[in-house]
Motif scaffolding. Structure first.
Motif, short mmCIF file in Angstrom:
data_model
loop_
_atom_site.label_atom_id
_atom_site.label_comp_id
_atom_site.label_asym_id
_atom_site.label_seq_id
_atom_site.Cartn_x
_atom_site.Cartn_y
_atom_site.Cartn_z
N TRP A 152 0.81 -1.21 0.00
CA TRP A 152 0.00 0.00 0.00
C TRP A 152 0.86 1.27 0.00
CZ3 TRP A 152 -0.12 -3.67 3.90
CH2 TRP A 152 0.53 -3.34 5.09
N GLU A 162 0.73 3.55 -6.03
CA GLU A 162 -0.07 4.76 -5.85
C GLU A 162 -1.49 4.40 -5.43
OE1 GLU A 162 0.12 7.03 -9.39
OE2 GLU A 162 2.28 7.41 -9.26
N PRO A 163 -2.09 5.21 -4.55
CA PRO A 163 -3.44 4.88 -4.05
C PRO A 163 -4.48 4.74 -5.16
CG PRO A 163 -2.44 6.61 -2.72
CD PRO A 163 -1.53 6.40 -3.89
N GLN A 164 -4.43 5.63 -6.20
CA GLN A 164 -5.44 5.53 -7.24
C GLN A 164 -5.33 4.24 -8.03
OE1 GLN A 164 -3.01 7.82 -7.18
NE2 GLN A 164 -2.25 8.33 -9.24
#
Length: 474
Positions: A407, A411-413
């Motif tokens: 995580w 990248e979060p997206q």
């Protein structure tokens, strides 16, 4: 020029639609479409315009002259065989000559022979799809499956039609031969096509392109440094990427064709909900499956002969299907991988006792098989595929260099889009939608949803996080 490029979205497509709408009849619309289609192809591949023009002229003459109804059957058959042979030979030369030379040159060198310096051959964009369309053209007309083209321009339009020119769907000539001659486009067609195009754009730029960053990150990490969870995330990300990338392209192509009055065949039907590998191939790249079945599997004998011959036909079709995707042993192995499971399922159908397995378990097993197949499909070499499988299943020593938690690594997206893609891809379709079909097909709803999707898609397309359509490689 690609469908997600700013020049296509903001210039080419709007200008084409304006010229197409003002064209007074089908003949002028065809000429307009052909002119824009040739420009579309020439934008990226100007040096190969002559190849497609001359090749189509040969096909057209073979049909109009060599396969004319008044000619003897033997002459008509020879003309057909000649046209198909020329098309296949051109595909073999452009797509596989480099591979053949790379594989044979070291062997010849060991034997003391040399073929001299080899200059690599450039690969025409969309050569595999163009060749399949050209073969469909001559075979369908030879067999009388569709009305013959009125003139050479009609034949050119079928081959150059820009929505399906580069990466399909593979539209057989008898699918749209009559539509080239006569078609109409209602307001509902335009709105439905616009909505479908916008949906495909969103699939590509907001899901496929986002998870592509994860795929690239895993691919660039040495296998020795790849923890098992990273390997699985890379495989899952590519499974999502290739589906939303290719189905997104197909949606855009089908949508543009619908706006023009053409009805292209569907290319995907929720393939990750399949409950067997056989079912998967009824849902994935359906136009390729139908093409292979109609022009290769059935002529080989299909399943009309013995079980052993049926297995052989399946293996031939899927080995060739794998090789059609690319000139590399990984693609051949991928075709053999699917041929093995298809043969296994066909053999299991003859067992006297069949266990009762829940549909969810069969779907999960099929998805796992397909995912492992995508590892082979994406790999640059067989050794790389084996290394990634080894990391996925915890074989071999643990990575020497500790890695960040996934995580933090990704990248979060990308992670969000991966989860969204898996949910959308794996969730079963609803038989009773919350909204009635009549409301979903209402012009105001189509226009509103299409506009919202297009706005979101354009925002993603201009964000700079772009990757080419995967099937442009094939």
């Amino acid at each position: 020029m690609v469908f997600t490029a700013p020049i296509f979205l903001m210039f080419f497509l709007p200008v084409f639609i304006i010229f197409y709408i003002v064209a007074p009849n089908v003949r002028i619309k065809n000429i307009t479409t052909l002119a824009f289609s040739i420009f579309f192809f020439a934008w990226g591949e100007p040096v190969f315009i002559g190849y497609v023009l001359v090749g189509t002229a040969i096909d057209y003459l073979a049909i109009k002259v060599g396969c004319a109804p008044e000619r003897p059957t033997s002459q008509r058959r020879r003309a057909l065989v000649l046209a198909v042979t020329i098309n296949v030979a051109a595909l073999l030369y452009f797509k596989y000559a480099n591979f053949f030379m790379a594989e044979t040159t070291p062997l010849l060198a060991q034997a003391g022979w040399s073929l001299g310096e080899w200059r690599k051959i450039a690969l025409p964009l969309g050569i595999s799809f163009i060749t399949f369309h050209k073969i469909s053209f001559v075979v369908d007309l030879y067999k009388g499956r569709a009305p013959p083209p009125r003139n050479f321009l009609d034949a050119l339009l079928y081959i150059f039609l820009f929505p399906q020119l580069i990466a399909g769907p593979i539209v057989r000539y008898h699918d749209i031969g009559d539509q080239i001659i006569d078609r109409s486009s209602s307001a509902d067609d335009v709105l439905a096509g616009f909505q479908r195009f916008a949906m495909g754009l969103v699939k590509k730029v907001l899901i496929a392109d986002q998870v592509a960053v994860m795929v690239q990150s895993v691919a660039q990490t040495p296998s020795a440094d790849l923890p098992w969870e990273y390997a699985w995330l890379g495989a899952l990300a590519y499974t999502v990427q290739i589906y939303f990338d290719f189905s997104g392209y197909s949606d855009m192509a089908i949508g543009m064709a619908r706006m023009m009055g053409f009805r292209f065949p569907e290319n995907f039907n929720r393939p990750y909900t399949a409950t067997s590998v056989t079912d998967f191939w009824r849902r994935w790249h359906m136009t390729l499956s139908r093409w292979m079945h109609e022009y290769l599997y059935v002529p080989l004998g299909g399943n009309r002969a013995s079980l052993a011959r049926t297995f052989a036909n399946l293996w031939i079709v899927f080995l060739l299907s794998g090789f059609w995707h690319g000139a590399a042993w990984t693609f051949v192995a991928w075709g053999a991988f699917h041929g093995f499971f298809l043969s296994l399922e066909k053999a299991a159908a003859h067992f006297p006792w069949k266990p009762s397995i829940p549909a969810q378990a069969r779907q999960a097993a099929t998805f796992l098989i397909v995912l492992n197949g995508w590892v082979l499909f994406r790999a640059d070499s067989l050794s790389q595929a084996m290394s990634l499988w080894a990391r996925m299943y915890g074989l071999g020593p643990a990575p020497a260099t500790p890695q960040q938690p996934f995580w933090l690594m990704f990248e979060p997206q990308g992670l969000v889009c991966l989860v969204v893609g898996l949910v959308l891809g794996l969730a079963p379709s609803r038989r009773h939608p919350a909204l009635p079909p009549a409301l979903l097909a209402h012009p105001a709803v189509r226009l509103t949803t299409g506009g919202l999707l297009l706005t979101a898609g354009l925002a993603g397309a201009f964000s700079g996080n772009y990757s080419p359509f995967l099937y442009f490689r094939f």
